[in-house]
Design a protein around this motif. Structure first.
Motif, mmCIF file in Angstrom:
data_model
loop_
_atom_site.group_PDB
_atom_site.id
_atom_site.type_symbol
_atom_site.label_atom_id
_atom_site.label_comp_id
_atom_site.label_asym_id
_atom_site.label_seq_id
_atom_site.Cartn_x
_atom_site.Cartn_y
_atom_site.Cartn_z
ATOM 1 N N LYS A 57 22.868 -4.038 17.057
ATOM 2 C CA LYS A 57 22.802 -2.584 17.208
ATOM 3 C C LYS A 57 23.538 -2.209 18.483
ATOM 4 O O LYS A 57 23.483 -2.938 19.476
ATOM 5 N N GLU A 58 24.185 -1.070 18.430
ATOM 6 C CA GLU A 58 24.923 -0.625 19.609
ATOM 7 C C GLU A 58 24.893 0.903 19.670
ATOM 8 O O GLU A 58 25.129 1.575 18.670
ATOM 9 N N GLN A 59 24.588 1.418 20.856
ATOM 10 C CA GLN A 59 24.682 2.853 21.086
ATOM 11 C C GLN A 59 25.834 3.099 22.059
ATOM 12 O O GLN A 59 25.901 2.462 23.107
ATOM 13 N N TYR A 62 29.235 9.564 22.933
ATOM 14 C CA TYR A 62 29.988 10.327 21.945
ATOM 15 C C TYR A 62 30.081 11.779 22.422
ATOM 16 O O TYR A 62 29.061 12.406 22.724
ATOM 17 N N VAL A 76 26.195 7.656 19.606
ATOM 18 C CA VAL A 76 26.406 7.191 18.237
ATOM 19 C C VAL A 76 25.677 5.857 18.134
ATOM 20 O O VAL A 76 25.757 5.031 19.047
ATOM 21 N N THR A 78 25.438 2.401 16.022
ATOM 22 C CA THR A 78 26.108 1.551 15.037
ATOM 23 C C THR A 78 25.226 0.342 14.773
ATOM 24 O O THR A 78 24.808 -0.354 15.699
ATOM 25 N N LYS A 80 25.222 -3.194 12.747
ATOM 26 C CA LYS A 80 26.152 -4.138 12.138
ATOM 27 C C LYS A 80 25.397 -5.332 11.564
ATOM 28 O O LYS A 80 24.988 -6.228 12.302
ATOM 29 N N PRO A 86 28.914 -2.026 8.285
ATOM 30 C CA PRO A 86 28.221 -1.307 9.361
ATOM 31 C C PRO A 86 27.717 0.055 8.891
ATOM 32 O O PRO A 86 28.314 0.689 8.027
ATOM 33 N N ILE A 88 26.878 3.700 10.576
ATOM 34 C CA ILE A 88 27.158 4.426 11.809
ATOM 35 C C ILE A 88 26.534 5.817 11.727
ATOM 36 O O ILE A 88 26.827 6.581 10.808
ATOM 37 N N LYS A 106 27.893 7.200 8.326
ATOM 38 C CA LYS A 106 29.154 6.677 7.788
ATOM 39 C C LYS A 106 28.986 5.211 7.411
ATOM 40 O O LYS A 106 28.526 4.397 8.212
#
Length: 155
Positions: A57-59, A62, A76, A78, A80, A86, A88, A106
């Motif tokens: 997980k990644e923030q 944005y 945002v 994401t 994975k 992924p 998003i 997305k």
């Protein structure tokens, strides 16, 4: 035609006060929106805890530009999966028609458009999942529906 400087000064002062009040209200709405995003992402990360060995997980920051708010920075999220596509979560804005905020989801080549709409009820956030922009059929966004999306991207 006479100009009364005291009344003109009063008028200018009232205009400035209204502008400051509007800016303050907008800033408050943006802060509430950013907090709603943060709470949602925390909830999603809790839902993902049993799968942490299979997912990263990644923030990331944005930038959003809204007509009513100007620009501000949010996050945002994401997700994975080690196998699969992924997911998003991209915030669109807080000033959207028919909701208190919108986040687009997305997923590359997913075949459906997904978004989340925020409805603030009695001080709490209620998120609804919208599929293919059909706002007539809003599904409560909860752990079960999120896991279903995750299951579909891993297939």
């Amino acid at each position: 035609f006479e100009i009364h400087y005291e009344t003109l000064a009063d008028k200018i002062q009232k205009i400035k006060e209204e502008e400051n009040k509007t800016r303050s209200n907008v800033a408050n709405e943006v802060d509430k929106w950013k907090n709603s995003i943060s709470l949602l992402y925390s909830k999603i990360e809790q839902w993902l805890e049993p799968f942490n060995q299979f997912i990263t997980k990644e923030q990331t920051d944005y930038d959003i530009e809204e007509q009513n708010t100007g620009s501000y920075v949010t996050k945002v999220l994401t997700i994975k999966p080690k196998i699969g596509k992924p997911i998003i979560f991209i915030p669109v804005g807080t000033y959207v028609l028919g909701a208190d905020g919108r986040i687009d989801i997305k997923i590359v080549n997913f075949g459906r458009q997904l978004m989340l709409l925020l409805d603030r009820q009695n001080g709490s956030d209620k998120w609804s999942l919208i599929i293919n922009r059909n706002t007539q059929n809003q599904i409560p966004f909860d752990r079960a529906h999120f896991i279903n999306i995750l299951d579909e991207v891993i297939r």
